[in-house]
Scaffold this motif. Structure first.
Motif, PDB file in Angstrom:
ATOM      1  N   GLU A 110      -0.802  10.572   0.448  1.00 60.95           N
ATOM      2  CA  GLU A 110      -0.990  11.428   1.616  1.00 60.95           C
ATOM      3  C   GLU A 110       0.156  12.417   1.779  1.00 60.95           C
ATOM      4  O   GLU A 110      -0.062  13.584   2.111  1.00 60.95           O
ATOM      5  CB  GLU A 110      -1.180  10.577   2.866  1.00 60.95           C
ATOM      6  CG  GLU A 110      -2.515   9.839   2.865  1.00 60.95           C
ATOM      7  CD  GLU A 110      -2.719   8.941   4.069  1.00 60.95           C
ATOM      8  OE1 GLU A 110      -2.013   9.113   5.083  1.00 60.95           O
ATOM      9  OE2 GLU A 110      -3.597   8.062   3.982  1.00 60.95           O
ATOM     10  N   ALA A 111       1.387  11.971   1.524  1.00 60.13           N
ATOM     11  CA  ALA A 111       2.542  12.871   1.610  1.00 60.13           C
ATOM     12  C   ALA A 111       2.455  13.962   0.545  1.00 60.13           C
ATOM     13  O   ALA A 111       2.747  15.128   0.821  1.00 60.13           O
ATOM     14  CB  ALA A 111       3.845  12.084   1.462  1.00 60.13           C
ATOM     15  N   MET A 112       2.042  13.585  -0.663  1.00 63.80           N
ATOM     16  CA  MET A 112       1.889  14.575  -1.735  1.00 63.80           C
ATOM     17  C   MET A 112       0.863  15.633  -1.345  1.00 63.80           C
ATOM     18  O   MET A 112       1.076  16.820  -1.580  1.00 63.80           O
ATOM     19  CB  MET A 112       1.456  13.892  -3.039  1.00 63.80           C
ATOM     20  CG  MET A 112       2.540  13.090  -3.711  1.00 63.80           C
ATOM     21  SD  MET A 112       1.903  12.239  -5.185  1.00 63.80           S
ATOM     22  CE  MET A 112       1.546  13.651  -6.241  1.00 63.80           C
ATOM     23  N   SER A 113      -0.223  15.193  -0.753  1.00 64.98           N
ATOM     24  CA  SER A 113      -1.267  16.112  -0.339  1.00 64.98           C
ATOM     25  C   SER A 113      -0.760  17.036   0.765  1.00 64.98           C
ATOM     26  O   SER A 113      -0.951  18.251   0.706  1.00 64.98           O
ATOM     27  CB  SER A 113      -2.487  15.327   0.137  1.00 64.98           C
ATOM     28  OG  SER A 113      -3.487  16.198   0.589  1.00 64.98           O
ATOM     29  N   PHE A 114      -0.100  16.472   1.761  1.00 56.19           N
ATOM     30  CA  PHE A 114       0.394  17.249   2.891  1.00 56.19           C
ATOM     31  C   PHE A 114       1.407  18.301   2.445  1.00 56.19           C
ATOM     32  O   PHE A 114       1.362  19.455   2.876  1.00 56.19           O
ATOM     33  CB  PHE A 114       1.023  16.321   3.939  1.00 56.19           C
ATOM     34  CG  PHE A 114       1.518  17.037   5.158  1.00 56.19           C
ATOM     35  CD1 PHE A 114       0.645  17.375   6.178  1.00 56.19           C
ATOM     36  CD2 PHE A 114       2.855  17.380   5.281  1.00 56.19           C
ATOM     37  CE1 PHE A 114       1.096  18.052   7.312  1.00 56.19           C
ATOM     38  CE2 PHE A 114       3.319  18.054   6.400  1.00 56.19           C
ATOM     39  CZ  PHE A 114       2.429  18.394   7.421  1.00 56.19           C
ATOM     40  N   TYR A 115       2.342  17.899   1.575  1.00 60.12           N
ATOM     41  CA  TYR A 115       3.398  18.810   1.128  1.00 60.12           C
ATOM     42  C   TYR A 115       3.040  19.575  -0.151  1.00 60.12           C
ATOM     43  O   TYR A 115       3.868  20.313  -0.684  1.00 60.12           O
ATOM     44  CB  TYR A 115       4.707  18.042   0.912  1.00 60.12           C
ATOM     45  CG  TYR A 115       5.320  17.573   2.201  1.00 60.12           C
ATOM     46  CD1 TYR A 115       5.951  18.475   3.058  1.00 60.12           C
ATOM     47  CD2 TYR A 115       5.249  16.232   2.581  1.00 60.12           C
ATOM     48  CE1 TYR A 115       6.508  18.051   4.247  1.00 60.12           C
ATOM     49  CE2 TYR A 115       5.812  15.801   3.772  1.00 60.12           C
ATOM     50  CZ  TYR A 115       6.439  16.710   4.603  1.00 60.12           C
ATOM     51  OH  TYR A 115       6.991  16.284   5.778  1.00 60.12           O
ATOM     52  N   LYS A 116       1.803  19.362  -0.633  1.00 58.67           N
ATOM     53  CA  LYS A 116       1.316  20.038  -1.840  1.00 58.67           C
ATOM     54  C   LYS A 116       2.247  19.820  -3.034  1.00 58.67           C
ATOM     55  O   LYS A 116       2.659  20.746  -3.739  1.00 58.67           O
ATOM     56  CB  LYS A 116       1.100  21.521  -1.574  1.00 58.67           C
ATOM     57  CG  LYS A 116       0.016  21.772  -0.518  1.00 58.67           C
ATOM     58  CD  LYS A 116      -0.092  23.239  -0.173  1.00 58.67           C
ATOM     59  CE  LYS A 116      -1.147  23.547   0.854  1.00 58.67           C
ATOM     60  NZ  LYS A 116      -1.300  22.670   1.976  1.00 58.67           N
ATOM     61  N   LEU A 117       2.575  18.550  -3.275  1.00 55.23           N
ATOM     62  CA  LEU A 117       3.465  18.175  -4.367  1.00 55.23           C
ATOM     63  C   LEU A 117       2.673  17.801  -5.610  1.00 55.23           C
ATOM     64  O   LEU A 117       1.588  17.226  -5.521  1.00 55.23           O
ATOM     65  CB  LEU A 117       4.330  16.979  -3.961  1.00 55.23           C
ATOM     66  CG  LEU A 117       5.254  17.170  -2.768  1.00 55.23           C
ATOM     67  CD1 LEU A 117       5.934  15.859  -2.408  1.00 55.23           C
ATOM     68  CD2 LEU A 117       6.287  18.250  -3.065  1.00 55.23           C
ATOM     69  N   GLU A 175       0.820  -1.219   0.000  1.00 52.59           N
ATOM     70  CA  GLU A 175       0.000   0.000   0.000  1.00 52.59           C
ATOM     71  C   GLU A 175       0.852   1.266   0.000  1.00 52.59           C
ATOM     72  O   GLU A 175       0.458   2.284   0.553  1.00 52.59           O
ATOM     73  CB  GLU A 175      -0.942  -0.005   1.216  1.00 52.59           C
ATOM     74  CG  GLU A 175      -2.075  -0.996   1.105  1.00 52.59           C
ATOM     75  CD  GLU A 175      -3.095  -0.599   0.040  1.00 52.59           C
ATOM     76  OE1 GLU A 175      -3.263   0.609  -0.238  1.00 52.59           O
ATOM     77  OE2 GLU A 175      -3.720  -1.502  -0.533  1.00 52.59           O
ATOM     78  N   SER A 176       2.014   1.212  -0.607  1.00 53.22           N
ATOM     79  CA  SER A 176       2.886   2.380  -0.617  1.00 53.22           C
ATOM     80  C   SER A 176       2.236   3.569  -1.318  1.00 53.22           C
ATOM     81  O   SER A 176       2.504   4.722  -0.972  1.00 53.22           O
ATOM     82  CB  SER A 176       4.236   2.053  -1.262  1.00 53.22           C
ATOM     83  OG  SER A 176       4.054   1.495  -2.544  1.00 53.22           O
ATOM     84  N   GLY A 177       1.372   3.314  -2.271  1.00 51.80           N
ATOM     85  CA  GLY A 177       0.699   4.401  -2.980  1.00 51.80           C
ATOM     86  C   GLY A 177      -0.142   5.270  -2.067  1.00 51.80           C
ATOM     87  O   GLY A 177      -0.221   6.489  -2.242  1.00 51.80           O
ATOM     88  N   SER A 192      -2.243   3.273  -8.861  1.00 53.02           N
ATOM     89  CA  SER A 192      -3.670   3.321  -8.523  1.00 53.02           C
ATOM     90  C   SER A 192      -4.024   4.498  -7.613  1.00 53.02           C
ATOM     91  O   SER A 192      -5.146   4.993  -7.650  1.00 53.02           O
ATOM     92  CB  SER A 192      -4.132   2.000  -7.882  1.00 53.02           C
ATOM     93  OG  SER A 192      -3.633   1.868  -6.582  1.00 53.02           O
ATOM     94  N   HIS A 193      -3.075   4.973  -6.812  1.00 60.64           N
ATOM     95  CA  HIS A 193      -3.353   6.077  -5.880  1.00 60.64           C
ATOM     96  C   HIS A 193      -2.988   7.464  -6.401  1.00 60.64           C
ATOM     97  O   HIS A 193      -3.629   8.444  -6.028  1.00 60.64           O
ATOM     98  CB  HIS A 193      -2.637   5.847  -4.544  1.00 60.64           C
ATOM     99  CG  HIS A 193      -3.299   4.826  -3.694  1.00 60.64           C
ATOM    100  ND1 HIS A 193      -2.946   3.490  -3.731  1.00 60.64           N
ATOM    101  CD2 HIS A 193      -4.308   4.917  -2.805  1.00 60.64           C
ATOM    102  CE1 HIS A 193      -3.705   2.813  -2.886  1.00 60.64           C
ATOM    103  NE2 HIS A 193      -4.542   3.663  -2.314  1.00 60.64           N
ATOM    104  N   ILE A 194      -1.930   7.541  -7.223  1.00 58.97           N
ATOM    105  CA  ILE A 194      -1.489   8.878  -7.645  1.00 58.97           C
ATOM    106  C   ILE A 194      -1.441   9.066  -9.164  1.00 58.97           C
ATOM    107  O   ILE A 194      -1.269  10.183  -9.636  1.00 58.97           O
ATOM    108  CB  ILE A 194      -0.109   9.245  -7.037  1.00 58.97           C
ATOM    109  CG1 ILE A 194       1.011   8.360  -7.587  1.00 58.97           C
ATOM    110  CG2 ILE A 194      -0.169   9.201  -5.513  1.00 58.97           C
ATOM    111  CD1 ILE A 194       2.417   8.794  -7.179  1.00 58.97           C
ATOM    112  N   GLY A 195      -1.548   7.991  -9.929  1.00 62.57           N
ATOM    113  CA  GLY A 195      -1.443   8.084 -11.383  1.00 62.57           C
ATOM    114  C   GLY A 195      -0.102   7.565 -11.869  1.00 62.57           C
ATOM    115  O   GLY A 195       0.721   7.098 -11.083  1.00 62.57           O
ATOM    116  N   GLU A 196       0.123   7.645 -13.188  1.00 64.72           N
ATOM    117  CA  GLU A 196       1.315   7.041 -13.793  1.00 64.72           C
ATOM    118  C   GLU A 196       2.491   7.991 -14.001  1.00 64.72           C
ATOM    119  O   GLU A 196       3.617   7.549 -14.150  1.00 64.72           O
ATOM    120  CB  GLU A 196       0.965   6.452 -15.162  1.00 64.72           C
ATOM    121  CG  GLU A 196       0.039   5.271 -15.109  1.00 64.72           C
ATOM    122  CD  GLU A 196      -0.233   4.702 -16.498  1.00 64.72           C
ATOM    123  OE1 GLU A 196       0.287   5.246 -17.496  1.00 64.72           O
ATOM    124  OE2 GLU A 196      -0.968   3.721 -16.571  1.00 64.72           O
TER     125      GLU A 196
END
Length: 143
Positions: A11-18, A4-6, A56-60
């Motif tokens: 969540e990290a991308m969302s938190f850090y606005k990446l 489940e690394s995605g 599946s969680h962030i795209g390709e």
């Protein structure tokens, strides 16, 4: 179990606005010979559960840094092979590969993926790596 690394990366991308282009993933690749490294942006998961979860969680469209660990020689042994620790005999080349990739990572951040791969390849010159079992089979067929 399911990788489940995605979910964590999302969540990290969302938190850090990446943005997706800010993500660089380093992962083991059995289809590359031990000590080799390849970088590309985007693509499928090629059966890699961690990459499948990320897609599946962030795209390709994230950066992928594939670090070659070789193939165990038999597809039935892949799961155990990638989930076990490296053998002590592999510590020299594994450490050299990780150190070279770490040292060259600023190049990736700057968008210099080809120079990154060149620098890692040059750092790995002279470092003895084990033959991939697939290479050994090919040598036996040729001989």
């Amino acid at each position: 179990f399911m990788n489940e690394s995605g979910r964590a990366v999302s969540e990290a991308m969302s938190f850090y606005k990446l943005d997706l282009e800010d993500v660089i993933v380093f992962y083991d690749e059995i289809e590359l010979a031990p000590g080799k490294i390849r970088v590309r942006k985007g693509g499928g998961h090629a059966g890699h559960n961690g990459i499948r979860s990320l897609v599946s969680h962030i795209g390709e469209a994230f950066w992928r840094t594939r670090m070659g660990v070789g193939h165990p020689g038999n597809k039935d042994r892949v799961s155990g092979y990638v989930l076990q620790d490296f053998a002590k005999a592999d510590s020299t080349w594994v450490t050299a590969l990780v150190d070279a990739a770490t040292d060259a990572t600023p190049l990736l951040i700057e968008g210099e993926d080809n120079r990154f791969m060149t620098d890692v390849a040059q750092a790995m010159q002279g470092i003895e790596t084990p033959p991939s079992p697939r290479d050994v089979k090919a040598d036996k067929k040729e001989g």
